[in-house]
Write a protein that holds these residues in place. Structure first.
Motif, short mmCIF file in Angstrom:
data_model
loop_
_atom_site.label_atom_id
_atom_site.label_comp_id
_atom_site.label_asym_id
_atom_site.label_seq_id
_atom_site.Cartn_x
_atom_site.Cartn_y
_atom_site.Cartn_z
N ASP A 98 0.83 -1.20 0.00
CA ASP A 98 0.00 0.00 0.00
C ASP A 98 0.87 1.26 0.00
OD1 ASP A 98 -2.63 1.22 0.19
OD2 ASP A 98 -1.90 1.95 2.12
N ALA A 101 1.73 2.31 -3.38
CA ALA A 101 0.68 3.01 -4.12
C ALA A 101 0.32 4.33 -3.43
CB ALA A 101 -0.56 2.12 -4.22
N PHE A 102 1.26 4.88 -2.69
CA PHE A 102 1.00 6.05 -1.84
C PHE A 102 0.38 7.21 -2.61
CE2 PHE A 102 2.25 9.87 0.55
CZ PHE A 102 1.74 9.54 1.78
N ARG A 104 -1.28 7.08 -5.41
CA ARG A 104 -2.41 6.75 -6.27
C ARG A 104 -3.72 6.81 -5.51
NH1 ARG A 104 -1.05 1.24 -9.12
NH2 ARG A 104 -3.15 1.56 -9.92
#
Lengths: 235, 406
Positions: A98, A101-102, A104
């Motif tokens: 996660d 995907a910081f 996004r």
């Protein structure tokens, strides 16, 4: 796609990169090989903006990026797998992914990428709730690559993915790198000490010595080059 | 358990303690009559006491070592009992109901003194939870946290004195001003870590205190600000005892609010970014986490709670001066976080209650109060270095089912 022209990077007063110029085209796997301290990692750090260059220019998709901050560079589509993996040991595998995907916000896209990664590395799906620090070295490297992939990069900077891993794991990881390149059309910029393996995966290669690019050619030519053979392939 | 070796060691320890305490426990110089009293009885007590206590000590250390070996050998998946109780519905639902009843009737059952110290403890719960963001989650050791507390308290004092603003108006203003102070401190220390950060924040705390102490025209210097009004309730006149109870309930509400917000933050992306930043800055940058922004939000959000705590403190005591904002206060709040368990909300709450209420309830011990307090702290750190209620992030689950957590 990526173009470095006359980059000079310093650590304090020490010049680590001396007029480095290189080019990466879209869809390629490019490798940068060289001995310890040649400046390979620094080149990647300069591209990702963590150690910005003092002089020279870096262009990504035609845009100058040498004066942008690391997070801006990531948001443009350059993602780095740092040397020595550097996963977050106390965050779980899921949380590590996660963090990748910081920047996004598209939840569906993130879920889809997560599925792709779990298909690529089933072991990570199995360990998704385990802290990253409890994974083995090979699994950590897989996690580091997956974490960088979660940013859905157009250009993936890989820093020594073979570091400290058993040969069988290294081969598997290189296989995956080739797969990512083919399936996701992700351009890969690979820095390696394991020149033999790196040149077999890559399309083209650069050789670095003491902060300078000394050779650049297609992988096949570099593999048969007498000087490279002697210095890096141990033949 | 009791071996000759053990007896020998305990004997040596008791000898050593008798020697160490000899000057203070045995010799007493009577300066009026110019004679020296020899209190040999005390020496006996010290000797026998330390002899037996050393057995207890060794037994406890042995138990702790055994526990550590067990957890290292890998079979530590067992959840600690505290956690188990909290996760079991059968226990925590009635537990919560009982706790809320207790909290609700507390001010009507106990004396005003009890309500007062509980209110103070709740202010420290808020401060602890705020510092927990900075120290526990983001891993930035802040020794000058009291500065933000002072900013909050003086915002209320000064805004009330000059502009006549009331408690409810100043509460958000004080929090905001403290957050700005947090960002101001954050900027110069962005590049610092560990010891260096601790020193700079310590200096910042002292700067604020010294300004308040010496800038007479601004802050009225060491004499402070008096007659700060208590929180109002739509202009209702309240007696002292009603006001105390009212403040107690305000604090209960704000504490619940704090717990809610901190809990949300902890499990959000920014909360995980703080933890990630603590673990590896370079990896964070490679992930596109803005180091500057993340650190500054940690400082600002941490300071916000300190600012609110400061406003409440000023409203509670109705008088503030710089002497309330010394380094000791920072150290106290930091102890709450560390002793309670870094990063654990329950831990910080329990830590604050223990650290603030214990010295009060130990008053019965008279002059030995602070000695007992110190001993408790040392023992706690020896036997539970991870804090009273450690943060449990481990959720080992090896099942195949897809569990969509968070």
């Amino acid at each position: 796609m990526l173009k470095l022209s006359n980059i000079q990077t310093f650590y304090g007063n020490i010049m680590a990169l001396k007029d480095v110029s290189l080019e990466v085209s879209e869809g390629e796997i490019i490798t940068l090989i060289g001995a310890n301290g040649a400046g390979k990692t620094t080149t990647l750090m300069s591209v990702s903006g963590i150690v910005p260059p003092k002089t020279g220019e870096i262009f990504f998709m035609g845009r100058p990026i040498h004066s942008l901050s690391p997070d801006q560079i990531v948001s443009l589509g350059i993602s780095q797998v740092p040397e020595g993996r550097r996963i977050f040991p106390f965050l779980t595998v899921m949380e590590n992914l996660d963090m990748g995907a910081f920047l996004r916000k598209d939840k569906d896209g993130i879920r889809k990428d997560l599925e792709y990664i779990f298909a690529l590395f089933p072991i990570l799906a199995e360990r998704r709730n385990q802290p990253g620090g409890t994974l083995s070295g090979g699994e950590q490297q897989m996690l580091a690559i997956s974490r960088a992939m979660m940013a859905r990069p157009r250009l993936l900077l890989l820093d020594e993915p073979s570091l400290g891993l058993a040969p069988i794991i290294v081969r598997k990881i290189f296989e995956i790198i080739r797969q990512i390149n083919a399936e996701q059309n992700t351009t890969v910029f690979l820095v390696e000490q394991n020149a033999n393996l790196a040149l077999k995966v890559a399309h083209r290669g650069y050789v670095m010595e003491n902060g300078r690019i000394t050779l650049s050619d297609s992988s096949a030519n570099l593999l048969s080059n007498e000087a490279v053979k002697k210095a890096y392939l141990g033949i | 358990m009791v071996t000759t070796e053990g007896i020998k060691r305990s004997f040596l320890i008791s000898l050593w303690f008798m020697f160490l305490t000899f000057p203070i426990m045995v010799i007493r110089v009577n300066t009026i009559e110019n004679v020296i009293e020899w209190r040999w009885k005390n020496m006996m007590i010290v000797g026998i006491g330390s002899f037996f206590l050393s057995f207890v000590w060794r037994w406890l250390i042995g138990r702790k070592e055994a526990g550590r070996k067990k957890s290292e050998s890998g079979d530590s998946i067992e959840v600690p009992p505290g956690q188990r109780i909290m996760e079991d519905r059968r226990f925590y639902v009635p537990g919560l109901i009982m706790l809320s009843i207790f909290v609700a009737v507390f001010p009507f059952v106990f004396s005003a003194y009890q309500v007062n110290i509980m209110t103070t403890a709740l202010i420290y719960v808020m401060l602890g939870l705020g510092l927990n963001i900075v120290v526990g989650l983001a891993g930035l050791l802040d020794l000058g946290y009291v500065a933000f507390y002072a900013v909050g308290a003086y915002s209320y004092g000064l805004l009330n004195y000059h502009c006549g603003l009331g408690f409810w108006a100043v509460l958000p203003i004080g929090a905001g001003l403290a957050a700005i102070a947090g960002i101001l401190l954050g900027f110069p220390v962005l590049r610092l870590r560990g010891d260096y950060l601790a020193i700079v924040t310590l200096g910042f705390g002292e700067i604020i205190r010294l300004i308040l102490e010496n800038y007479n025209e601004f802050s009225f210097g060491p004499s402070g600000i008096a007659n700060i009004p208590r929180p109002g309730f739509f202009g209702l006149e309240m007696s002292l005892s009603t006001a105390t109870v009212y403040l107690y309930f305000i604090l209960i509400a704000l504490t619940l609010f704090t717990v809610f917000v901190v809990n949300r933050l902890q499990n959000s992306r920014i909360g995980r970014a703080w933890i990630a930043l603590r673990e590896d800055e370079i990896a964070c940058q490679a992930m596109g986490i803005d180091k500057t922004k993340t650190k500054l939000t940690a400082f600002a959000l941490g300071a916000t709670w300190a600012g609110m705590g400061g406003v409440l403190f000023a409203a509670k005591t109705t008088f503030i001066n710089p002497a309330s904002f010394t380094f000791l206060e920072s150290a106290m709040i930091l102890s709450i976080v560390v002793l309670g368990g870094m990063g654990s909300i329950m831990g910080v709450i329990v830590g604050a209650l223990v650290l603030i209420l214990l010295p009060e309830y130990l008053r019965g011990l008279g002059e030995y109060r602070m000695l007992m307090f110190g001993i408790t702290l040392v023992l706690m750190m020896v036997f539970r270095p991870q804090g009273l209620i450690a943060r449990v992030r481990r959720t080992y689950k090896f099942e195949e089912t897809v569990r969509q957590d968070r």
